[in-house]
Design a protein around this motif. Structure first.
Motif, PDB file in Angstrom:
ATOM      1  N   ALA A 215      40.433  68.625   6.455  1.00 53.89           N
ATOM      2  CA  ALA A 215      38.997  68.369   6.392  1.00 53.89           C
ATOM      3  C   ALA A 215      38.582  67.947   4.983  1.00 53.89           C
ATOM      4  N   GLU A 216      39.094  68.662   3.988  1.00 54.86           N
ATOM      5  CA  GLU A 216      38.678  68.380   2.608  1.00 54.86           C
ATOM      6  C   GLU A 216      39.256  67.066   2.083  1.00 54.86           C
ATOM      7  N   MET A 217      40.520  66.801   2.422  1.00 54.09           N
ATOM      8  CA  MET A 217      41.143  65.549   1.936  1.00 54.09           C
ATOM      9  C   MET A 217      40.376  64.328   2.400  1.00 54.09           C
ATOM     10  N   GLN A 218      39.891  64.412   3.635  1.00 53.68           N
ATOM     11  CA  GLN A 218      39.297  63.234   4.258  1.00 53.68           C
ATOM     12  C   GLN A 218      37.788  63.354   4.443  1.00 53.68           C
ATOM     13  N   GLU A 219      37.205  64.443   3.927  1.00 55.53           N
ATOM     14  CA  GLU A 219      35.784  64.726   4.127  1.00 55.53           C
ATOM     15  C   GLU A 219      35.387  64.583   5.598  1.00 55.53           C
ATOM     16  N   ILE A 220      36.043  65.387   6.416  1.00 55.55           N
ATOM     17  CA  ILE A 220      35.741  65.368   7.856  1.00 55.55           C
ATOM     18  C   ILE A 220      34.959  66.634   8.203  1.00 55.55           C
ATOM     19  N   PRO A 221      33.750  66.469   8.723  1.00 57.19           N
ATOM     20  CA  PRO A 221      32.992  67.652   9.150  1.00 57.19           C
ATOM     21  C   PRO A 221      33.714  68.381  10.280  1.00 57.19           C
ATOM     22  N   VAL A 222      33.552  69.720  10.318  1.00 57.16           N
ATOM     23  CA  VAL A 222      34.279  70.547  11.269  1.00 57.16           C
ATOM     24  C   VAL A 222      33.306  71.280  12.186  1.00 57.16           C
ATOM     25  N   ALA A 223      33.371  70.977  13.466  1.00 54.32           N
ATOM     26  CA  ALA A 223      32.618  71.744  14.464  1.00 54.32           C
ATOM     27  C   ALA A 223      33.601  72.652  15.171  1.00 54.32           C
ATOM     28  N   THR A 224      33.198  73.892  15.416  1.00 52.58           N
ATOM     29  CA  THR A 224      34.123  74.800  16.092  1.00 52.58           C
ATOM     30  C   THR A 224      33.565  75.207  17.443  1.00 52.58           C
ATOM     31  N   THR A 225      34.489  75.624  18.310  1.00 51.55           N
ATOM     32  CA  THR A 225      34.077  76.256  19.562  1.00 51.55           C
ATOM     33  C   THR A 225      33.749  77.710  19.259  1.00 51.55           C
ATOM     34  N   LEU A 226      33.281  78.424  20.259  1.00 47.63           N
ATOM     35  CA  LEU A 226      33.052  79.863  20.109  1.00 47.63           C
ATOM     36  C   LEU A 226      34.339  80.549  19.661  1.00 47.63           C
ATOM     37  N   MET A 227      35.456  80.178  20.299  1.00 47.80           N
ATOM     38  CA  MET A 227      36.737  80.808  19.986  1.00 47.80           C
ATOM     39  C   MET A 227      37.258  80.411  18.613  1.00 47.80           C
ATOM     40  N   GLY A 228      36.795  79.284  18.123  1.00 43.16           N
ATOM     41  CA  GLY A 228      37.326  78.789  16.850  1.00 43.16           C
ATOM     42  C   GLY A 228      36.455  79.138  15.653  1.00 43.16           C
ATOM     43  N   LEU A 229      35.358  79.873  15.883  1.00 44.83           N
ATOM     44  CA  LEU A 229      34.368  80.065  14.816  1.00 44.83           C
ATOM     45  C   LEU A 229      34.953  80.565  13.494  1.00 44.83           C
TER      46      LEU A 229
ATOM     47  N   ALA B 125      49.096  73.746  16.704  1.00 42.34           N
ATOM     48  CA  ALA B 125      48.043  73.232  15.824  1.00 42.34           C
ATOM     49  C   ALA B 125      48.473  73.235  14.358  1.00 42.34           C
ATOM     50  N   LYS B 126      49.085  74.335  13.934  1.00 34.12           N
ATOM     51  CA  LYS B 126      49.466  74.434  12.520  1.00 34.12           C
ATOM     52  C   LYS B 126      50.535  73.392  12.172  1.00 34.12           C
ATOM     53  N   ARG B 127      51.548  73.314  13.014  1.00 35.06           N
ATOM     54  CA  ARG B 127      52.633  72.371  12.700  1.00 35.06           C
ATOM     55  C   ARG B 127      52.150  70.929  12.715  1.00 35.06           C
ATOM     56  N   VAL B 128      51.285  70.618  13.658  1.00 33.13           N
ATOM     57  CA  VAL B 128      50.799  69.233  13.743  1.00 33.13           C
ATOM     58  C   VAL B 128      49.936  68.910  12.519  1.00 33.13           C
ATOM     59  N   LEU B 129      49.036  69.832  12.167  1.00 34.71           N
ATOM     60  CA  LEU B 129      48.170  69.557  11.013  1.00 34.71           C
ATOM     61  C   LEU B 129      48.992  69.489   9.728  1.00 34.71           C
ATOM     62  N   GLU B 130      49.982  70.361   9.615  1.00 36.80           N
ATOM     63  CA  GLU B 130      50.822  70.328   8.406  1.00 36.80           C
ATOM     64  C   GLU B 130      51.633  69.033   8.326  1.00 36.80           C
ATOM     65  N   ALA B 131      52.029  68.523   9.491  1.00 35.94           N
ATOM     66  CA  ALA B 131      52.764  67.248   9.488  1.00 35.94           C
ATOM     67  C   ALA B 131      51.823  66.078   9.208  1.00 35.94           C
ATOM     68  N   LEU B 132      50.560  66.283   9.491  1.00 34.11           N
ATOM     69  CA  LEU B 132      49.579  65.215   9.281  1.00 34.11           C
ATOM     70  C   LEU B 132      49.221  65.063   7.800  1.00 34.11           C
ATOM     71  N   ILE B 133      49.141  66.205   7.114  1.00 36.64           N
ATOM     72  CA  ILE B 133      48.652  66.202   5.722  1.00 36.64           C
ATOM     73  C   ILE B 133      49.351  65.175   4.824  1.00 36.64           C
ATOM     74  N   PRO B 134      50.693  65.156   4.790  1.00 34.58           N
ATOM     75  CA  PRO B 134      51.341  64.196   3.881  1.00 34.58           C
ATOM     76  C   PRO B 134      51.089  62.729   4.230  1.00 34.58           C
ATOM     77  N   GLN B 135      50.575  62.495   5.430  1.00 35.96           N
ATOM     78  CA  GLN B 135      50.333  61.102   5.836  1.00 35.96           C
ATOM     79  C   GLN B 135      48.911  60.655   5.531  1.00 35.96           C
ATOM     80  N   LEU B 136      48.110  61.578   4.984  1.00 36.08           N
ATOM     81  CA  LEU B 136      46.714  61.240   4.722  1.00 36.08           C
ATOM     82  C   LEU B 136      46.479  60.998   3.239  1.00 36.08           C
ATOM     83  N   GLU B 137      45.647  60.002   2.954  1.00 35.56           N
ATOM     84  CA  GLU B 137      45.159  59.800   1.591  1.00 35.56           C
ATOM     85  C   GLU B 137      43.912  60.672   1.436  1.00 35.56           C
ATOM     86  N   THR B 138      43.457  60.824   0.194  1.00 38.31           N
ATOM     87  CA  THR B 138      42.158  61.475   0.058  1.00 38.31           C
ATOM     88  C   THR B 138      41.087  60.393   0.151  1.00 38.31           C
ATOM     89  N   LYS B 139      39.963  60.807   0.661  1.00 34.11           N
ATOM     90  CA  LYS B 139      38.933  59.834   0.951  1.00 34.11           C
ATOM     91  C   LYS B 139      37.578  60.516   0.903  1.00 34.11           C
TER      92      LYS B 139
END
Lengths: 160, 587
Positions: free
Chosen positions: B256-270, B350-364
Motif C-alpha cells: 500500500a505504501e510503496m504504491q500509495e494504494i488506499p486500503v478498504a477492509t472487510t469486517l473480518m479484515g479490519l 495472501a502473505k506469500r503472494v504479497l511478498e512475491a509482489l513487493i520486489p516487482q513494484l516500483e514506488t509511486k
C-alpha cells in the motif's frame, strides 16, 4: 446449459457419497446421474457424475468438489472420445400373447431376457443413454412395471 | 487439578518404558494405550495448552484422562460457549482452538459454534463423544449423527471406528484445520474407541492425496498484477480475513505504501491495517464508510486479497466496482469467480503472494487519486447524532478506543454493537478484532472473549455487546468467574434488538415486531450474582470514569450503558442497492 460428464476419483471411505451428494444439493447443483464403484485400487473409488450446468456453474462445481478432502482428482471428460455405458433392468407386463413380440424388440437392442414369469418379463440392456431411452420408449406400450437404471459410467478411449 | 510439576502420565512413569521410532515400547514390546490416553498424547504432541469443554457420558473416558493430564481444561456452561471460546482462542493466537463435548445434545450444541468458525475460516478441532460403535444407528440414548449434521459446516470430519486409527485421524485433523484455508474439523469418538486400546505412534506426516493447498501464487499472474498496479490510475486494495490469518499485514502495508494504494477492509479484515493510517479507508460495504464505498466505486483496479465478495460487502453485485479491473488473491480457488467476475486470478496464500509482489513494484505517488479520496472523506465523514434519550452508543466505543489506545482485543456480538465497533474503534494490530462476520452469530462475542483472554493472558480483552446478544450466552459469566478470566463486557443497552429494530424502522413502518426487550434483567445484579463486578452508566459524563475503573479491575466486569434507544447505524446501503447509494442518516 450443457450436459457434462465428470469422472471423479475419491477415497473409498464411508460417507464419501454423502459428502459429494450433500455438496451438490446445498450449493444448488443438479445431479443428472451418479454411478460409483471401486477402482483397481481398493482404497479408491470412481464416481461418474453427469450434471447439467453452464460454464460458470461447472467451474464452481469442480472447485467445490476439489475442496472435499476425500476427492482426489476430477476430470471433465465431456469432450473426450469415450465409451459411455449404462445398464438397465426393465420389468414389462407380458404374457403368452405378446411375449414373442417383446422378445423381438429386445433382440433388436441386443438385450437379454433375464426373467420370464407368467405375466412379466425382465429385460437387461446395456448401452449409452440414448439406446436405453429408446428401448424404454418402445417397451412402454406393453406396460413397464418397474425400471431400474444404474446411471452412466464412462471411460476415455485409448491409452489416456 | 494437577498435583505437581512432573509429567504424570501413568505409562510415562513406568520404568523401562522408552520410545523406539515413535512407538512406546516396554521391554521390546509396543505398549497398548487406551484411546482416551492416545487422544491426550496427541493433543500434547500438537502443543495444545487448553481445551474448552463440557463432560457427559460418552466422553467420560476422555475426562478421566484429562483429570491429571498436563492440559488445561476450561469448563464452560453450555457447549456453544466451548466452540466459540475455542474459536476466539484461535483468532487471538493463530493457533488451533480445541473443544470437547459429549454425544447427542452436547455435540449438537457445538453446531452454531462450528458453523461460525467455518464461515470465518477459523482453525478449530472439535472432539465429540459418540455412543459405542455397536449402538450406532439404533437411536441410542444421547445418540446424534454429528458427522452427518456437521458435514456442511466443517472443513472435514471423522467418525473414528477403531482405536488404532485415532492418532492418524487426530494428526490429519490438526493438519487440515490449520493449513490452506483454515477451518473447523470435527472428530466423533465412540465410547468403545476411547476405551479401546491400540499401539500409540503419533505420525510425523499425513497422507492425504486429495488435499494439497496452493500457497505460492503463479509467478506469471503476480507479474501481471504488478503490471496492472503500475498501469492503474485509481487502485484500491480490498482486504479481508485472509490477510489476518496468513499474517500478511506487514506485506500489505508495504504494498500500500510503496504504491500509495488506499486500503478498504472487510469486517473480518479490519485489524489487518491500522485505522489511523493515512491510506486507510476503514470498512466497506453495507455499513462501511462512505469514502470506502465511493473509492471502490470509482477505482480502476480492485485488488481483492483474502476476501470473498460477500453480499454485505458488494451490495448489488452488478454495479460493484463498475469501472475496475478485478484482481483476486485467495488461497481457496473456489472463491475466485464465485460471486464476481475477475481479470487477474491468483490462487495462493495472501502473505506469500504479497511478498512475491513487493520486489516487482516500483514506488509511486498518486496525488490525484489521493486528493479525490480526500474529497470523499470530506463529503462522508463518520459522524453521529448526540444521544436523544441516552448515551450515544458510538461515544462509548470512541471512549473505549481512546482509553485502550486501540491496543485491546475487541470482540463483539452481532448487530448494531458490531457495526458501531467496526466504525468507531481504531484498530492498530492484527488479531485484535474478533467478530462473527460470515454467520453473524449473536452470543459469539462473550465466549470468544473468554477464549481470546486465555490465549492472550496479558492483553486487555473487551466484548462490546448488545443487551440482546449478551443474553444468548450470559451463562458463561460463571466460567469467567470460576477461572478468574478478566474479560470486560460493555453492553450497549437500548432495550431493543437494535439492528432488527432499525430495519423495521426503515423498511417496515416502525412496526417493532418482537424486537422490544422489556424483560431485560438488571445486568449489574446479574453480574454480582455470578460473583463478577457490575456497573451501570446512565450519562455521558460517567462513561469515561466508569470505563477507567472497570478496565482496571482484576476480574470479569459487566458494564451496562444506557444508550440512546433508537440510535441507528449509518451510513447504510439499503439491501440490494449499489454501495455508492448510501443513506447518510441523522447527524
Amino acid at each position: 446449459m450443457m450436459k457434462h460428464t465428470l469422472s471423479v476419483l475419491v477415497m473409498n471411505q464411508p460417507g464419501v457419497l454423502a459428502r459429494v451428494a450433500g455438496l451438490f444439493s446445498r450449493r444448488g447443483f443438479n445431479i443428472e446421474s451418479l454411478a460409483v464403484g471401486v477402482t483397481d485400487e481398493p482404497n479408491i473409488s470412481r464416481m461418474t457424475i453427469q450434471v447439467e450446468a453452464d460454464d460458470a456453474t461447472l467451474e464452481q462445481i469442480t472447485k467445490q468438489l476439489h475442496k472435499l478432502i476425500d476427492v482426489i482428482k476430477i476430470s471433465d471428460i465431456t469432450t473426450d472420445e469415450r465409451v459411455d455405458r449404462e445398464l438397465a433392468l426393465i420389468k414389462i407386463s407380458g404374457d403368452a400373447a405378446n411375449r414373442s413380440e417383446i422378445l423381438q424388440v429386445a433382440d433388436i437392442f441386443r438385450a437379454k431376457i433375464v426373467d420370464v414369469a407368467e405375466k412379466s418379463i425382465v429385460i437387461e440392456v446395456t448401452g449409452d443413454e440414448a439406446k436405453i431411452d429408446a428401448l424404454v420408449q418402445l417397451t412402454r406400450p406393453y406396460g413397464i412395471i418397474e425400471l431400474v437404471r444404474t446411471g452412466k459410467i464412462s471411460m476415455v478411449r485409448g491409452s489416456k | 487439578m494437577n498435583s505437581g510439576g512432573t509429567a504424570r502420565h501413568p505409562l510415562v512413569l513406568t520404568p523401562g518404558l522408552r520410545v523406539d521410532e515413535g512407538v512406546l515400547v516396554l521391554g521390546g514390546l509396543p505398549v497398548e494405550m487406551r484411546g482416551a490416553e492416545i487422544l491426550i498424547e496427541c493433543l500434547k504432541a500438537e502443543k495444545v495448552e487448553v481445551v474448552f469443554g463440557y463432560p457427559g457420558g460418552a466422553v467420560l473416558p476422555i475426562y478421566d484422562v484429562l483429570y491429571d493430564a498436563d492440559i488445561r481444561h476450561i469448563l464452560v456452561r453450555h457447549e456453544q460457549g466451548a466452540a466459540h471460546a475455542a474459536d476466539g482462542y484461535a483468532r487471538a493466537t493463530g493457533r488451533p482452538g480445541v473443544c470437547i463435548a459429549t454425544s447427542g445434545p452436547g455435540a449438537t450444541n457445538l453446531v452454531t459454534g462450528l458453523a461460525t468458525a467455518y464461515m470465518d475460516s477459523v482453525p478449530v478441532v472439535a472432539f465429540t463423544g459418540q455412543v459405542a460403535t455397536s449402538m450406532i444407528g439404533r437411536d441410542s440414548f444421547q445418540e446424534a449423527d454429528i458427522t452427518g449434521i456437521t458435514m456442511p459446516i466443517t472443513k472435514h470430519n471423522y467418525l473414528v471406528k477403531s482405536t488404532k486409527d485415532l492418532a492418524r485421524v487426530i494428526k490429519e485433523a490438526f493438519h487440515i484445520a490449520t493449513t490452506g484455508r483454515p477451518g473447523p474439523v470435527l472428530i466423533d469418538l465412540p465410547k468403545d474407541v476411547s476405551n479401546g486400546t491400540a499401539e500409540f505412534t503419533y505420525p510425523e506426516t499425513v497422507d492425504l492425496p486429495g488435499y494439497k493447498p496452493t500457497y505460492d501464487g503463479h509467478p506469471k499472474q503476480i507479474k501481471e498484477l504488478a503490471r496492472a498496479i503500475e498501469a492503474a490510475q485509481r487502485p484500491v486494495l480490498y482486504v479481508g480475513g485472509g490477510v489476518v490469518s496468513s499474517g500478511a499485514s506487514d506485506a500489505l502495508r508495504k504494498v500500500a505504501e510503496m504504491q500509495e494504494i488506499p486500503v478498504a477492509t472487510t469486517l473480518m479484515g479490519l485489524s489487518a491495517f491500522p485505522t489511523a493510517h493515512p491510506l486507510s479507508l476503514g470498512m466497506l460495504g453495507m455499513h462501511g464508510t462512505g469514502y470506502a464505498n465511493l473509492a471502490v466505486t470509482e477505482c480502476d483496479l480492485l485488488i481483492a486479497v483474502g476476501a470473498r465478495f460477500d453480499d454485505r460487502v458488494t451490495g448489488k453485485i452488478e454495479t460493484f466496482a463498475p469501472k475496475a479491473r478485478v484482481a483476486h488473491v485467495d488461497i481457496d480457488p473456489a472463491e475466485i469467480g464465485k460471486n464476481v467476475r475477475f481479470d487477474i486470478p491468483i490462487v495462493g496464500d495472501a502473505k506469500r503472494v504479497l511478498e512475491a509482489l513487493i520486489p516487482q513494484l516500483e514506488t509511486k505517488t498518486r496525488p490525484e487519486w489521493l486528493a479525490q479520496i480526500a474529497t470523499f472523506k470530506n463529503e462522508w465523514p463518520l459522524g453521529y447524532a448526540k444521544g436523544r434519550d441516552g448515551i450515544a452508543p458510538q461515544y462509548v466505543i470512541e471512549q473505549i478506543s481512546e482509553l485502550t489506545k486501540g491496543e485491546a482485543i475487541i470482540t463483539t456480538e452481532v448487530g448494531q454493537n458490531q457495526m458501531w465497533t467496526a466504525q468507531y474503534y481504531r484498530f492498530k494490530q492484527p488479531r485484535s478484532f474478533i467478530t462473527s462476520g460470515g454467520l453473524g452469530t449473536m452470543g459469539f462475542g462473550f465466549p470468544a472473549a473468554i477464549g481470546a483472554q486465555i490465549g492472550q493472558p496479558n492483553r486487555l480483552v473487551i466484548d462490546i455487546a448488545g443487551d440482546g446478544s449478551f443474553q444468548m450466552n450470559i451463562q458463561e459469566l460463571a466460567t469467567a468467574v470460576q477461572y478468574g478470566i478478566p474479560v470486560k463486557i460493555a453492553i450497549l443497552n437500548n432495550g431493543y434488538l437494535g439492528m432488527v429494530r432499525q430495519w423495521q424502522e426503515m423498511f417496515h413502518n416502525k412496526r417493532y415486531s418482537a424486537t422490544v426487550l422489556s424483560g431485560n434483567p438488571n445486568f449489574v445484579a446479574i453480574a454480582e450474582a455470578y460473583g463478577a463486578k457490575g456497573f451501570r452508566v446512565e450519562s455521558e459524563d460517567q462513561v469515561r470514569p466508569v470505563l477507567e475503573q472497570a478496565l482496571a479491575e482484576p476480574g470479569p466486569v459487566v458494564m451496562d450503558f444506557a444508550v440512546s434507544r433508537e440510535a441507528n447505524v449509518f451510513p447504510m446501503v439499503p439491501p440490494n442497492e449499489s454501495i455508492n447509494m448510501m443513506v447518510r442518516g441523522d447527524r
